[in-house]
Design a protein around this motif. Structure first.
Motif, short mmCIF file in Angstrom:
data_model
loop_
_atom_site.label_atom_id
_atom_site.label_comp_id
_atom_site.label_asym_id
_atom_site.label_seq_id
_atom_site.Cartn_x
_atom_site.Cartn_y
_atom_site.Cartn_z
N UNK A 404 87.85 100.25 44.78
CA UNK A 404 87.43 99.61 43.54
C UNK A 404 86.02 99.03 43.69
N UNK A 405 85.67 98.62 44.90
CA UNK A 405 84.29 98.22 45.17
C UNK A 405 83.35 99.42 45.01
N UNK A 406 83.79 100.58 45.47
CA UNK A 406 83.01 101.80 45.29
C UNK A 406 82.81 102.14 43.83
N UNK A 407 83.83 101.90 43.00
CA UNK A 407 83.71 102.16 41.57
C UNK A 407 82.67 101.23 40.95
N UNK A 408 82.61 99.98 41.42
CA UNK A 408 81.61 99.05 40.90
C UNK A 408 80.20 99.49 41.29
N UNK A 409 80.05 100.05 42.49
CA UNK A 409 78.74 100.60 42.87
C UNK A 409 78.35 101.74 41.94
N UNK A 410 79.34 102.58 41.59
CA UNK A 410 79.08 103.66 40.64
C UNK A 410 78.64 103.11 39.28
N UNK A 411 79.27 102.01 38.84
CA UNK A 411 78.87 101.40 37.57
C UNK A 411 77.42 100.90 37.64
N UNK A 412 77.04 100.32 38.78
CA UNK A 412 75.66 99.86 38.94
C UNK A 412 74.69 101.03 38.80
N UNK A 413 75.03 102.16 39.42
CA UNK A 413 74.17 103.35 39.32
C UNK A 413 74.11 103.85 37.88
N UNK A 414 75.22 103.77 37.15
CA UNK A 414 75.22 104.17 35.74
C UNK A 414 74.33 103.23 34.92
N UNK A 415 74.36 101.94 35.23
CA UNK A 415 73.50 100.99 34.53
C UNK A 415 72.03 101.28 34.80
N UNK A 416 71.72 101.69 36.02
CA UNK A 416 70.33 102.03 36.36
C UNK A 416 69.90 103.29 35.61
N UNK A 417 70.79 104.29 35.58
CA UNK A 417 70.46 105.54 34.92
C UNK A 417 70.50 105.45 33.40
N UNK A 418 71.38 104.60 32.87
CA UNK A 418 71.55 104.47 31.43
C UNK A 418 71.54 102.98 31.06
N UNK A 419 70.36 102.36 31.05
CA UNK A 419 70.28 100.92 30.76
C UNK A 419 70.81 100.55 29.38
#
Length: 430
Positions: A404-419
């Protein structure tokens, strides 16, 4: 710049390692650094700054939302969430494991505290799910991960603190957190469904089907909480109430819910008020220390010097954000999220704004990264909450929470790619 910054870093490390409270540590570092490198009346500067912080109108919101969560924490909300959500997830892959995610998401929308969300939902769901034979790792991991949603879904205490420190609209931050919070909950549910399909024994045997009458009865148990969520968030979104007014409405709504369940009594009110005072005192001390240290650093010119040094490296904006993500992930292993925000924001916020990023977007980015601090050892607070609920070891809970920590890292990357995930909704609401 090197001397003051080195001294501040060294003193912070010594004070925090020595167990000094974060708020006092921040104040002490600010006092010592100003005394050594500036000629000024530090005592007057400190007194005026602390008084200004304590009387800031923006902070009125904080105790009201905390009181709302404290009142709801002492009701039967967790029991109602489990029995109300269960009929609607029985046929999904993973079945009742989704109650952890949905229950935490709903309680986060009326609490704002990650720890309170984890404790309230977990005290019912862990026992129920283990008794029904669900995989222990998924039970622990889903609760640990979903409990962090309390930082992101409004009303969020860390978002209020960030808004005060960064001088950003708290309402914009609340609205900006809605889509990423719901997306994170959906990603958690997708992972649980995939894990249940990959491990057929992860979930219990198929649950019995429920009739429309049973689903209607379950919906009735969820309705009060849903109405309170709509009342608090909806009143802010449509402009009917300010953030502070919505918090007052939330306290009134929580009190009505407690009275409806016949739990609104003198003892409950006293415990809720006492819990609010304790939490607000802790947060207020941290905020006062952080603001004082940030102003001391500004007097010493540290943020400007650090920004100029990093800008001289000519990093691309995305590279800068990725480095900050790694920086906050590392800090999260040793500091709680609130302390991380107040200690680093005076330096990191000017860098991010200077690189062209929206401060509202950065607030959401920062909250998602510090969410991970709640479930990373050795001091992840949610890990200790779950340990108290289940008796499992911190290492066991941390391993279960790792995906679930890994999923949150994925969300951070999505926020960077799609602000736009964080900026579209507040911009459309203006």
């Amino acid at each position: 710049m090197t001397g003051p910054l080195s001294l501040i870093s060294l003193l912070l490390a010594i004070f925090l390692a020595g167990g000094l409270w974060v708020g006092f540590a921040l104040m002490a570092v600010g006092i010592i650094s100003l005394e050594m490198f500036k000629t000024m009346r530090v005592d007057r500067f400190l007194a005026g700054d602390v008084w200004g912080t304590a009387t800031a109108l923006e902070l009125v919101t904080l105790p009201l939302f905390i009181l709302m969560g404290e009142i709801l924490f002492r009701t039967r909300l967790s029991e109602n969430l489990f029995s109300g959500l269960a009929p609607f997830v029985r046929r999904l892959p993973g079945r009742l494991l989704h109650v952890n995610i949905l229950g935490c998401t709903m309680f986060a929308a009326v609490s704002g505290s990650s720890a309170a969300t984890t404790a309230t939902v977990g005290r019912i769901t862990t026992a129920e799910l283990n008794a029904r034979g669900y995989d222990d790792g998924l039970v622990l991991g889903s609760l640990a991960g979903a409990g962090t949603i309390g930082f992101l879904i409004p009303p969020s205490i860390p978002l209020i603190v960030y808004g005060v420190l960064a001088e950003v609209s708290i309402l914009d931050l609340f609205i900006a957190g809605i889509l990423p919070g719901l997306l994170l909950a959906a990603m958690f549910m997708l992972y649980i469904g995939a894990a249940a399909l990959a491990q057929p024994g992860a979930a219990s045997s198929p649950e019995p089907s429920t009739s429309l009458a049973q689903k209607a009865s379950a919906l009735g148990k969820l309705l009060p909480t849903l109405m309170l969520i709509i009342l608090v968030i909806g009143s802010m979104y449509v402009g009917f109430a300010s953030v502070t007014e919505a918090a007052a409405i939330g306290v009134l709504g929580a009190s009505i819910l407690a009275a409806f369940e016949r739990q609104f009594n003198i003892r409950m009110i006293w415990n809720a008020l006492l819990g609010t005072v304790q939490t607000c005192s802790m947060i207020g001390l941290i905020i006062a220390g952080a603001l004082f240290l940030s102003k001391a650093m500004a007097r010493l010119g540290i943020p400007t010097e650090v920004a100029n040094a990093i800008q001289a490296l000519e990093l691309a904006p995305v590279t800068l954000i990725l480095l900050l993500m790694l920086f906050y992930l590392a800090l999260g292993c040793f500091l709680d999220g609130l302390s991380t925000i107040v200690m680093t924001l005076p330096v990191t916020l000017p860098l991010v704004v200077g690189a062209g990023f929206d401060p509202v977007w950065f607030g959401i980015f920062l909250i998602v990264t510090i969410e991970m601090a709640q479930i990373t050892p050795p001091i992840g607070f949610n890990l200790f909450v779950i340990k108290g609920l289940t008796g499992k070891s911190i290492a066991r809970i941390a391993r279960a929470a790792a995906p679930f920590c890994g999923i949150m890292i994925l969300l951070v990357l999505l926020l960077i790619g799609f602000p736009e995930l964080a900026t579209w909704l507040p911009q459309s609401a203006r």
